[in-house]
Design an enzyme around this catalytic site. Structure first.
Site, PDB file in Angstrom:
ATOM      1  N   ARG A 148       0.820  -1.223   0.000  1.00 57.12           N
ATOM      2  CA  ARG A 148       0.000   0.000   0.000  1.00 57.12           C
ATOM      3  C   ARG A 148       0.854   1.273   0.000  1.00 57.12           C
ATOM      4  NH1 ARG A 148      -3.298  -3.145   3.528  1.00 57.12           N
ATOM      5  NH2 ARG A 148      -5.067  -3.917   2.362  1.00 57.12           N
ATOM      6  N   LYS A 162       3.325  11.928 -11.257  1.00 60.77           N
ATOM      7  CA  LYS A 162       2.452  11.152 -12.153  1.00 60.77           C
ATOM      8  C   LYS A 162       3.148   9.837 -12.428  1.00 60.77           C
ATOM      9  CE  LYS A 162      -0.250  14.426 -14.875  1.00 60.77           C
ATOM     10  NZ  LYS A 162      -0.445  15.004 -16.223  1.00 60.77           N
ATOM     11  N   GLU A 184      10.464  19.602 -24.631  1.00 59.01           N
ATOM     12  CA  GLU A 184       9.840  19.847 -23.318  1.00 59.01           C
ATOM     13  C   GLU A 184      10.465  21.095 -22.673  1.00 59.01           C
ATOM     14  OE1 GLU A 184       7.244  18.215 -22.330  1.00 59.01           O
ATOM     15  OE2 GLU A 184       7.316  16.211 -23.218  1.00 59.01           O
ATOM     16  N   LYS A 226       8.127  23.505 -13.155  1.00 55.17           N
ATOM     17  CA  LYS A 226       7.257  22.346 -12.942  1.00 55.17           C
ATOM     18  C   LYS A 226       6.876  22.240 -11.466  1.00 55.17           C
ATOM     19  CE  LYS A 226       5.769  17.873 -13.935  1.00 55.17           C
ATOM     20  NZ  LYS A 226       5.773  16.692 -14.753  1.00 55.17           N
ATOM     21  N   GLU A 247      -3.950  17.913 -11.210  1.00 54.81           N
ATOM     22  CA  GLU A 247      -4.369  18.394 -12.535  1.00 54.81           C
ATOM     23  C   GLU A 247      -5.872  18.713 -12.620  1.00 54.81           C
ATOM     24  OE1 GLU A 247      -2.221  16.596 -15.809  1.00 54.81           O
ATOM     25  OE2 GLU A 247      -3.886  17.033 -17.139  1.00 54.81           O
ATOM     26  N   ARG A 290      -2.345  22.675 -13.870  1.00 58.99           N
ATOM     27  CA  ARG A 290      -1.349  21.687 -14.336  1.00 58.99           C
ATOM     28  C   ARG A 290      -1.554  21.317 -15.804  1.00 58.99           C
ATOM     29  NH1 ARG A 290       1.189  16.553 -10.960  1.00 58.99           N
ATOM     30  NH2 ARG A 290       2.538  15.859 -12.654  1.00 58.99           N
ATOM     31  N   ASN A 304       0.649  20.361 -20.625  1.00 57.68           N
ATOM     32  CA  ASN A 304       0.345  19.541 -21.802  1.00 57.68           C
ATOM     33  C   ASN A 304       0.412  20.340 -23.103  1.00 57.68           C
ATOM     34  OD1 ASN A 304      -0.183  17.092 -20.374  1.00 57.68           O
ATOM     35  ND2 ASN A 304      -2.066  18.048 -19.638  1.00 57.68           N
ATOM     36  N   HIS A 325       0.864  18.843 -26.608  1.00 59.73           N
ATOM     37  CA  HIS A 325       0.557  17.412 -26.480  1.00 59.73           C
ATOM     38  C   HIS A 325      -0.748  17.018 -27.164  1.00 59.73           C
ATOM     39  CE1 HIS A 325       3.807  17.761 -23.660  1.00 59.73           C
ATOM     40  NE2 HIS A 325       3.755  16.489 -23.309  1.00 59.73           N
ATOM     41  N   HIS A 366       0.293  14.138 -29.158  1.00 57.72           N
ATOM     42  CA  HIS A 366      -0.173  12.777 -28.859  1.00 57.72           C
ATOM     43  C   HIS A 366      -0.896  12.165 -30.052  1.00 57.72           C
ATOM     44  CE1 HIS A 366      -0.154  12.957 -24.170  1.00 57.72           C
ATOM     45  NE2 HIS A 366       0.966  12.467 -24.652  1.00 57.72           N
ATOM     46  N   HIS A 396       8.385  10.733 -28.298  1.00 64.47           N
ATOM     47  CA  HIS A 396       7.461  11.669 -27.664  1.00 64.47           C
ATOM     48  C   HIS A 396       7.846  13.151 -27.863  1.00 64.47           C
ATOM     49  CE1 HIS A 396       4.562  13.098 -24.770  1.00 64.47           C
ATOM     50  NE2 HIS A 396       5.527  13.677 -24.071  1.00 64.47           N
TER      51      HIS A 396
END
Ligand code: NAD
Ligand code: GLY
Length: 371
Positions: A129, A151, A193, A235, A245, A249, A253, A256, A260, A273
């Protein structure tokens, strides 16, 4: 979480109350990993999660550093590549942790890029956990983005990064010297980035990138140190304000939505990427200008910088239908609306839902204006 005691070359704090942690930007810091863990009060067994590339390059350095500091370590090396970001490999790592009797006091170290970092963080979040983990990020993408902010997760056959958790590390150690062994294509991809941070949050940083891009591409140490530190500061500040997010946040992206879509249309083979994000930023800025949100100068300055970094800028041949369908699969889609980060100026963005007709009209006139 305690702060690092030893004074290091560049320290950025991610302020999240009890879950706050430091990002140590420390050329050569890999040799000090054991000391960092000691400073944080850890004393249990350490599991190093990595792949054969990183194990070959840095495994011994890390193991020796841990040994010197009195830690017992166990290396778990999984195959290289995005294909290991799956529940199958999560299960494999969990099996090893069980067999080796890892306990609540144990720590995991993610030694690698974003793939290893996302996977290790997720394993750490579910084993017993939740046990602590440390990011030792070795790609530019990981040093300026994926290792910071918690993330974590893996891919599902029906979608990338669809299974995961927000789970913060106890420390992020960035040894910028490790970037020296990156394949050139991976190194350059990370620069997309970096440019992203200038565009979304800091026009002075964007100007710095314009002035020093040649040094940065050549990995000049002081320029590189500033780049990694400033990206981490931005960041950290965004994550501290919106960890899960729910609003701000989303600006991370930028590039993206189209990026993406292009990655998925290229079946994750045509672009890595960062390359897709670079093209995404160029064309999301172009769209923003067409929608009347930013000036032509914003589009041109950004495209020139992306080009100077050595990144591709051209939109590949795609139909609007395919592009829009791929954009609709983005995680930012809410109630059928495609949300996109659009620049208003250098250093300033807005997150708006896209009107399909307006995007189609922009797309249709690209044929005439594409250079
Ligand atoms: P990666 O982890 O696949 O690393 C790229 C390649 O470089 C790999 O072959 C790796 O073995 C090699 N490598 C890594 N460090 C090296 C070094 N120092 N020297 C030589 N080779 C080295 O790719 P990446 O770009 O770091 O990460 C991409 C992943 O990160 C994707 O899965 C993406 O979804 C994820 N990501 C996550 C976040 C987040 O916030 N969690 C953000 C961005 C990207
Ligand atoms: N990489 C985007 C984020 O961390 O939110």
């Amino acid at each position: 979480m305690p702060q690092i005691k030893t004074k290091k070359t560049g320290l950025v704090r991610v302020g999240l109350g009890k879950r706050s942690y430091d990002i140590a930007i420390h050329p050569g810091g890999l040799t000090q990993l054991g000391q960092y863990l000691k400073d944080l009060g850890f004393s249990g067994k350490v599991g190093i999660i990595t792949n054969p590339v990183l194990e070959g390059l840095y495994g011994r350095t890390v193991e020796q550093s841990l040994k010197r500091a009195g830690f017992q370590s166990h290396m778990i090396s999984i195959p290289d590549g995005e294909r290991t970001k799956t529940l199958r490999w999560v299960a494999h790592i969990l099996d090893q942790l069980m067999e080796q009797r890892f306990e609540r006091q144990s720590v995991l170290v993610a030694l690698g890029g974003g793939v290893i970092g996302d996977l290790t963080g997720f394993v750490a979040s579910v084993y017993l956990r939740g046990i602590p983990f440390v990011q030792v990020a070795t790609t530019l993408v990981a040093q300026v983005d994926s290792s910071v902010g918690g993330k974590t997760g893996v891919n599902h056959p029906l979608g990338k990064n669809m299974i995961g958790a927000f789970y913060q590390p106890s420390l992020v150690l960035l040894d910028t010297q490790t970037l020296g062994t990156l394949p050139t294509r991976e190194w350059i991809a990370g620069l997309a980035e970096v440019i992203k941070y200038g565009m979304i949050a800091d026009r002075n940083f964007f100007t710095f990138l314009e002035n020093r891009m040649d040094d940065i591409v050549g990995m000049e140490q002081s320029a590189l140190h500033h780049v990694v530190k400033r990206c981490c500061e931005i960041k950290a500040s965004v994550v501290a304000k919106d960890e899960r997010e729910s609003g701000l946040r989303r600006i991370l992206n930028y590039g993206h939505t189209i990026g993406h879509a292009l990655e998925s249309l290229g079946k994750y083979k045509k672009y890595i990427h960062g390359e897709a994000v670079g093209i995404g930023m160029v064309w999301e800025a172009d769209l923003s200008q067409t929608l009347g949100l930013c000036s032509k100068q914003v589009v041109t300055r950004q495209r020139d910088l992306v080009k100077r970094a050595g990144l591709p800028t051209e939109l590949p041949t795609v139909t609007f239908r395919d592009l829009w369908a791929a954009m609709l699969h983005d995680k930012k889609v809410a109630q059928g609306l495609v949300y996109c980060v659009l620049p208003k100026a250098i250093g300033k963005v807005t997150v708006d839902p896209l009107d399909q007709k307006a995007v189609k009209s922009w797309f249709n006139q690209l044929g005439k204006n594409r250079t």
